[in-house]
Design an enzyme around this catalytic site. Sequence first.
Site, short mmCIF file in Angstrom:
data_model
loop_
_atom_site.label_atom_id
_atom_site.label_comp_id
_atom_site.label_asym_id
_atom_site.label_seq_id
_atom_site.Cartn_x
_atom_site.Cartn_y
_atom_site.Cartn_z
N HIS A 123 1.00 -0.97 -0.17
CA HIS A 123 -0.10 -0.25 -0.16
C HIS A 123 1.30 1.47 -0.36
O HIS A 123 1.87 1.46 0.58
CB HIS A 123 -1.61 0.29 1.31
CG HIS A 123 -2.02 0.62 0.88
ND1 HIS A 123 -2.06 2.41 1.20
CD2 HIS A 123 -3.43 0.95 0.42
CE1 HIS A 123 -3.24 2.83 1.51
NE2 HIS A 123 -3.86 1.86 0.53
N ASP A 161 -7.27 -5.79 -0.13
CA ASP A 161 -7.91 -6.11 -1.21
C ASP A 161 -7.60 -7.73 -1.25
O ASP A 161 -8.11 -8.44 -1.96
CB ASP A 161 -7.64 -5.54 -2.85
CG ASP A 161 -8.54 -5.24 -2.34
OD1 ASP A 161 -7.54 -3.26 -2.49
OD2 ASP A 161 -9.21 -4.36 -2.82
C1 SDX Z 1 -6.36 -0.03 -2.43
O1 SDX Z 1 -4.84 5.01 -2.23
C2 SDX Z 1 -5.30 3.67 -1.31
O2 SDX Z 1 -5.43 4.13 -0.48
C3 SDX Z 1 -6.03 2.27 -2.08
C4 SDX Z 1 -6.85 1.62 -1.54
C5 SDX Z 1 -8.40 2.72 -1.29
O3 SDX Z 1 -9.28 1.90 -0.15
O4 SDX Z 1 -8.43 3.49 -1.99
O5 SDX Z 1 -6.32 1.46 -0.50
C6 SDX Z 1 -7.33 1.04 -2.06
O6 SDX Z 1 -5.71 0.45 -3.98
C7 SDX Z 1 -5.14 -0.95 -2.28
C8 SDX Z 1 -3.90 -1.22 -2.90
C9 SDX Z 1 -5.01 -2.19 -4.01
N1 SDX Z 1 -3.19 -3.05 -4.76
C10 SDX Z 1 -2.49 -3.71 -4.67
O7 SDX Z 1 -2.71 -4.76 -4.05
C11 SDX Z 1 -1.74 -4.44 -5.61
C12 SDX Z 1 -0.60 -5.08 -5.19
N2 SDX Z 1 -0.04 -3.71 -4.57
C13 SDX Z 1 0.63 -3.04 -5.94
O8 SDX Z 1 1.20 -3.23 -6.75
C14 SDX Z 1 1.75 -1.52 -4.79
O9 SDX Z 1 1.54 -2.36 -3.19
C15 SDX Z 1 0.90 -0.17 -4.86
C16 SDX Z 1 0.10 -0.09 -6.19
C17 SDX Z 1 -0.67 -1.09 -4.02
C18 SDX Z 1 1.34 0.31 -3.97
O10 SDX Z 1 2.92 0.59 -5.27
P1 SDX Z 1 3.35 2.01 -4.36
O11 SDX Z 1 2.78 2.33 -3.51
O12 SDX Z 1 3.74 2.91 -5.88
O13 SDX Z 1 4.84 1.33 -4.01
P2 SDX Z 1 5.46 0.60 -5.19
O14 SDX Z 1 5.05 0.57 -6.64
O15 SDX Z 1 6.24 1.86 -5.58
O16 SDX Z 1 6.74 -0.76 -4.74
C19 SDX Z 1 7.35 0.05 -3.66
C20 SDX Z 1 8.37 -1.24 -3.97
C21 SDX Z 1 8.49 -1.64 -5.14
O17 SDX Z 1 10.29 -2.22 -5.17
P3 SDX Z 1 11.17 -1.51 -5.66
O18 SDX Z 1 10.90 -0.85 -6.75
O19 SDX Z 1 11.49 -0.39 -4.51
O20 SDX Z 1 12.23 -2.66 -5.50
O21 SDX Z 1 7.75 -2.77 -3.09
C22 SDX Z 1 7.28 -3.28 -4.50
C23 SDX Z 1 7.73 -2.84 -5.70
O22 SDX Z 1 8.47 -3.50 -6.60
N3 SDX Z 1 5.91 -4.43 -4.13
C24 SDX Z 1 5.94 -5.37 -4.40
C25 SDX Z 1 4.25 -5.26 -4.05
N4 SDX Z 1 3.97 -3.87 -4.23
C26 SDX Z 1 5.18 -3.14 -4.27
N5 SDX Z 1 6.16 -7.28 -4.26
C27 SDX Z 1 5.73 -7.46 -4.43
N6 SDX Z 1 3.88 -7.33 -4.66
C28 SDX Z 1 3.60 -5.98 -4.53
N7 SDX Z 1 2.10 -6.06 -3.77
#
Ligand code: SDX
Length: 431
Positions: free
Chosen positions: A308, A366
């Site tokens: 998140h 989720d």
């Molecule tokens: C919702 O914003 C909100 O409040 C949203 C929400 C709401 O109520 O409105 O809470 C609802 O959207 C919840 C999130 C649902 N999405 C997912 O579950 C999809 C999987 N998660 C991600 O794609 C990710 O964690 C996000 C999109 C939720 C957050 O992404 P960020 O904050 O932009 O973080 P990032 O993509 O920059 O990741 C940081 C690091 C990265 O590694 P590095 O590049 O630093 O090496 O963490 C890793 C990412 O690769 N990473 C993950 C991961 N999520 C982040 N690695 C593996 N699995 C994951 N799920």
Amino acid sequence: MTETQKTATLTIDGESYELPIYSPSAGPDVLDIRKLYGTAGVFTYDPGFTSTASCDSTITFIDGGKGELLHRGYPIDQLAEKSHYLEVCYLLLNGELPSAAELEEFENIVTRHTMIHDQMHYLFRGFRRDAHPMAIMVGVVGAMSAFYHDSTDITDPRQREIAAFRLIAKMPTIAAAAYKYSIGQPFVHPRNDLDYASNFLHMCFSVPAEEYQINPILARAMDRIFTLHADHEQNASTSTVRLASSSGANPFACVAAGIACLWGPAHGGANQACLEMLGEIGSVDRIPEFIARAKDKNDPFRLMGFGHRVYKNFDPRAKVMKQSADEVLELLGVENNPKLQVAKALEEAAINDPYFAEKKLFPNVDFYSGIILEAMGFPTSMFTPIFALSRTVGWVSQWKEMLNDPQNKIGRPRQLYLGETERDYTDIENR
Ligand code: SDX
């Protein structure tokens, strides 16, 4: 906006600029950069808005470090346990919990706006039966502005109030109709003798051929899912609604834009993607393979339902959802549901893995919601429509707050331009 004596000093090429600092009632201080371009001739740069406050708000606050979510100051776990969705709707819209009389009036108004204009049913028939229900919801909600002209003038407070009620009241009817259409069953009209969550289950699962029995425990679980998804600060879809509304677009068009944004798998679409992932993993012994893929920089795979932007400890909604999943699946006699077993083992494996701990990746809202919804009988394609139905009150509350904000102006971000500088046109024979 709060007054301030605190300032930050920015020095560029020997010139110093004072930037006001505002202190919130909770959360980090903010630096007011509104005059920065005018005085220093520079933009700030923040793709994804990781450090940018787009507005001030009094509706919802998240402390990502503590795993805290407050709606008008009330913790989400207390609201999920003690309140119910329409009371939370009142709270989000009005700022205070209602008296008994206020709640009764609010629920009566919502209940009596649940029917949709009968001609709207023809809109569903324009779609293929296998259309994703989110595609239908984007279309039908946007089309509401073609049916409810008398609540599209956003300068009229009464019309704004009517539009708010229509959106909150009719979203379950629209979502249920999208589901019924996709399975070839007749539309089921709402009933005024049912509460909001029971009405939604009735519109989704009852058929003309027999009486539909509402299971009160499933209705309570449905209502709790609505509450857990109601609002969440300036997330992507809420920011979309605010940006669309900043141009003066009507509320139905703005909410349709929010639904479109929520559909993405990185946002509200994650609940569908998560359940599909749990199905792909299939069994607990395949979890290490998928954990390795999630950690592999060369593999685009991510653990859906994990991570998140704001929560860096745990998502309090996920904790409540996990409890609800145990209750519902036990009630339904499917506590050995393989996807639930995989989900619990995956959570255990991930939170004990240094990679996820270091990246602060925990289950989000989720991760467990889809398991409950599937056990209740919903197809995965209906998970995000249910999220959209629940979040409508958040979008509408933030939209209402924005229109009442004297600072409200059209949103128009700038850019860091890295393209070609001016050059002359080259005739085709010279290319
Ligand atoms: C919702 O914003 C909100 O409040 C949203 C929400 C709401 O109520 O409105 O809470 C609802 O959207 C919840 C999130 C649902 N999405 C997912 O579950 C999809 C999987 N998660 C991600 O794609 C990710 O964690 C996000 C999109 C939720 C957050 O992404 P960020 O904050 O932009 O973080 P990032 O993509 O920059 O990741 C940081 C690091 C990265 O590694 P590095 O590049 O630093 O090496 O963490 C890793 C990412 O690769 N990473 C993950 C991961 N999520 C982040 N690695 C593996 N699995 C994951 N799920």
